[in-house]
Write an enzyme that holds these catalytic residues in place. Sequence first.
Site, PDB file in Angstrom:
ATOM      1  N   SER A   1      14.290  -5.434 131.008  1.00 59.01           N
ATOM      2  CA  SER A   1      13.731  -4.926 130.021  1.00 59.01           C
ATOM      3  C   SER A   1      14.250  -4.365 128.795  1.00 59.01           C
ATOM      4  O   SER A   1      15.059  -4.632 128.978  1.00 59.01           O
ATOM      5  CB  SER A   1      12.790  -3.762 130.010  1.00 59.01           C
ATOM      6  OG  SER A   1      13.403  -2.291 131.122  1.00 59.01           O
ATOM      7  N   LYS A   2      13.549  -4.431 127.596  1.00 50.14           N
ATOM      8  CA  LYS A   2      13.659  -4.248 126.481  1.00 50.14           C
ATOM      9  C   LYS A   2      14.615  -3.035 126.031  1.00 50.14           C
ATOM     10  O   LYS A   2      16.006  -2.992 125.468  1.00 50.14           O
ATOM     11  CB  LYS A   2      12.966  -4.314 125.193  1.00 50.14           C
ATOM     12  CG  LYS A   2      13.151  -4.466 124.089  1.00 50.14           C
ATOM     13  CD  LYS A   2      12.018  -4.448 123.293  1.00 50.14           C
ATOM     14  CE  LYS A   2      12.134  -5.259 121.522  1.00 50.14           C
ATOM     15  NZ  LYS A   2      10.924  -5.768 120.984  1.00 50.14           N
ATOM     16  N   ARG A   3      14.456  -2.166 127.312  1.00 53.52           N
ATOM     17  CA  ARG A   3      14.865  -0.934 127.090  1.00 53.52           C
ATOM     18  C   ARG A   3      16.916  -0.802 126.846  1.00 53.52           C
ATOM     19  O   ARG A   3      17.580  -0.338 126.631  1.00 53.52           O
ATOM     20  CB  ARG A   3      15.239   0.208 127.764  1.00 53.52           C
ATOM     21  CG  ARG A   3      14.171   1.215 127.625  1.00 53.52           C
ATOM     22  CD  ARG A   3      13.656   1.820 128.633  1.00 53.52           C
ATOM     23  NE  ARG A   3      14.386   3.013 128.815  1.00 53.52           N
ATOM     24  CZ  ARG A   3      14.474   4.551 128.554  1.00 53.52           C
ATOM     25  NH1 ARG A   3      13.753   4.660 127.582  1.00 53.52           N
ATOM     26  NH2 ARG A   3      15.186   4.561 127.705  1.00 53.52           N
TER      27      ARG A   3
ATOM     28  N   GLY B   1      18.910  -3.580 126.684  1.00 53.96           N
ATOM     29  CA  GLY B   1      19.348  -5.087 124.994  1.00 53.96           C
ATOM     30  C   GLY B   1      18.493  -6.150 124.929  1.00 53.96           C
ATOM     31  O   GLY B   1      17.269  -5.743 125.605  1.00 53.96           O
TER      32      GLY B   1
END
Length: 490
Positions: free
Chosen positions: A256-258, A260
């Site tokens: 997920s984006k959290r 990177g």
Amino acid sequence: MSVRVRFAPSPTGYLHIGGLRTALYNFLFARHHGGRFVLRIEDTDRTRYVPGSVEDIMESLRWAGIEPDESPLHGGEFGPYVQSERTEIYRQHAQQLLERQTAYYAFDTPEELERMRERQQAAGIAPHYDRSSMRNQFTLGPEETRRLLAAGEPATIRLKVPLHGEVKFDDRIRGTIVVPCKDIDDQVLLKSDGFPTYHLANVVDDHLMGITHVIRGEEWLPSTPKHILLYQAFGWEPPEFAHLPLLLNPDRSKLSKRHGDVAVRDYIAKGYFPEAIVNFIALLGWNPSGDRELYTMEELIAAFSLERVNKAGAVFDLAKLDWMNAQYLKQRVERDLPGLVAQLRPVLAQRGWNPDNEYIGRVIVLLHERVHRLPEIAEFGAYMFTLPDYDEEFFRSTWDDSLQEILEQLRSIIETTEPFTASALHEQMNRYSRERNIPFRQIGTLLRLAITGKRVGAGMMDTMALLGKAEVLRRIELFLAWSTRHAPGN
RNA sequence: GGUCCCAUCGACUAAUGGUUAGGUCACCACCCUUUCAAGGUGGCGGUACGGGUUCGAAUCCCGUUGGGACUACCA
């Protein structure tokens, strides 16, 4: 029967790196078997639609060399390939299920459903749609159902899941999976806004488009029994299923984006090469056996098989990606320097530097082994394009006044060195080193400080030769002036 | 909580009942070397645990533990 597979993303944002891998595996499988690879856009949730997503998905796939045989762009005989253009098809099929009595109308409001779940949670039972107590065609009866429908009351159509028995299917990667029907929810198939849910649209389209193998992420595994039931409800033969292991964050949660960058876009922007990304993600969850690490797309196609896909999730390790990209960077320097020049040029231009192509090419050759990604050269080797920023900490730890005289002598040597090549410079510096009994290493470090301002970099003789005599002399002058102002004593 | 899936070095993986459990990244050391890389050589490090089955188990079975996904009128 010839193989037909599909990649079916939702246009809810940039194409995810995990999505790219799913697309890649589908593509590899199709090409390996001489089949067709279909791109279908699943935009049945209008609220999550992000404009530009479809374009990004298609551009990202093209960048990676994953060209669909059929898609909204490429066309094909099974179109349209965008689900929002197929709503009438889904409505007809939902109707068909109603007639076959394998689906039913339900009139519950979101609030009523929410209360149902709360009751079930409080009672300690698993939340699921309770067909016998909620407002649907069974509890309301045919009369009332007709009346509500005629009155335009918001209604959904739900799948009538058998109360007993079990659903069994063979996953090509995970083997036989069995789920009791009592654990399967009466899934909404057609929403009250008339749009289908993923489950209906997906099954109908896969069937209508002749999909033979559904290769998708593991997050779909729990809903596959519903899909099997749907095929049965229609009286259709289900396709083969293969659920891929997930791509993971370093903490082993779903990528997920959290943690990177997850958009393919991001990796393109950072200057990763498509062949590096493809090679890297191909090996995340699949391996042809053996000790090789580097594969071309053609080799991946030749070697790919579902049987060799792993079951466990794979952590997306940037360090290894960087290593792999560096391998391809070296390869490209040998094979396509002009292409690299064209790619680096705009990055330099952004910083206001516009050297000629010949020079850019030489800098790339000089510095490429010191970076993982091409654009890093603009950062790492900024001093090749503009006056250096002196690393003051390096200066303080290296410089003392006795070095000024040496540097001035080096300047004289440089002035008289002809031709101004790395080997000639090396020869001159070497002689000076021996005559004055000054370690060569000290000369290199001193020149590096004066000319690049940095502690590290490519060989100084090569660096000077490329910079040119005039520029080198100019920089030594500038450094001498700068050093008297910054000398430790002053 | 429920359902399902999963489990080999820190990471990616190889070994489909018989290997001193192999390779790659990362890390460490050494070599090369004007620095840093690149390259070369070597090293560190693993079958989650407990029971079976078997002459023999990383591999098959059961359990435990751990992790994950899903649990929407999202996909």
